[in-house]
Write an enzyme that holds these catalytic residues in place. Sequence first.
Site, PDB file in Angstrom:
ATOM      1  N   CYS A  71       0.837  -1.212   0.000  1.00  0.00           N
ATOM      2  CA  CYS A  71       0.000   0.000   0.000  1.00  0.00           C
ATOM      3  C   CYS A  71       0.867   1.256   0.000  1.00  0.00           C
ATOM      4  CB  CYS A  71      -0.913   0.019   1.215  1.00  0.00           C
ATOM      5  SG  CYS A  71      -2.003  -1.401   1.304  1.00  0.00           S
TER       6      CYS A  71
HETATM    7  C1  BEZ Z   1       0.563  -4.617   1.791  1.00  0.00           C
HETATM    8  O1  BEZ Z   1       0.006  -3.581   1.476  1.00  0.00           O
HETATM    9  O2  BEZ Z   1       1.770  -4.735   1.758  1.00  0.00           O
HETATM   10  C2  BEZ Z   1      -0.225  -5.808   2.236  1.00  0.00           C
HETATM   11  C3  BEZ Z   1      -1.408  -5.640   2.917  1.00  0.00           C
HETATM   12  C4  BEZ Z   1      -2.104  -6.752   3.341  1.00  0.00           C
HETATM   13  C5  BEZ Z   1      -1.622  -8.030   3.051  1.00  0.00           C
HETATM   14  C6  BEZ Z   1      -0.455  -8.172   2.337  1.00  0.00           C
HETATM   15  C7  BEZ Z   1       0.257  -7.054   1.922  1.00  0.00           C
END
Ligand code: BEZ
Length: 213
Positions: free
Chosen positions: A45
């Site tokens: 994210c």
């Molecule tokens: C991420 O944004 O890195 C992420 C969020 C939830 C699960 C896996 C990755």
Amino acid sequence: MSLRLGDIAPNFKAHTSMGDIDFYEYLGDGWGILFSHPADYTPVCTTELGRTAALQEQFHQRNTKVLALSVDGLDRHAGWVNDINETQHVRVDFPIIADPERSVSNLYDMIHPNASENFTVRSLFIIGPDKKVKLMITYPASTGRNFHEVLRVLDSLQLTANYSVATPADWKYGEDVIVVPAVSTADAIKKFPKGVKVIKPYLRYTPQPNLPE
Ligand code: BEZ
């Protein structure tokens, strides 16, 4: 019931990292992108919001406002935005909705319980100036979206909203486009003075019509 293409994108009011907004007022008469991510302080994210910030000028050129969402609260958004700015070398200057009550997430069906009970998946909606849903894409938490693809789709949507054309597979801005089946070849020749290349009666190309010769 979940949204479908062509539906009116429902309006809402929300608390965001840049103050309270009314979605329709925020969009004004332009195009909009509403996208969710699973949670603040997560690595994928962080890169997605960084990339969106880096492409802000591109969205601006397309008269498109972006609006992010996560189910975290405003206090977490504020600290996380600092991290995004620091690590992605950008300045996040678009709002991030704080949706701990899941009101916008549920309105836009961004929680897919078999993927995660509590967190939004990576939903992305493109909304036209008529407030209708033009595109929906859904990615899992483990896969970051391609924001160049989002810009490419915006280019296609904005072109095809104004001309009787469609864009072929892997089309990029500036490449030839397809004459829609509803237009006869005789009419296409009149409509598209740059020329019409007939490969099959149903497969006809013309140079992108909104570019100078
Ligand atoms: C991420 O944004 O890195 C992420 C969020 C939830 C699960 C896996 C990755």
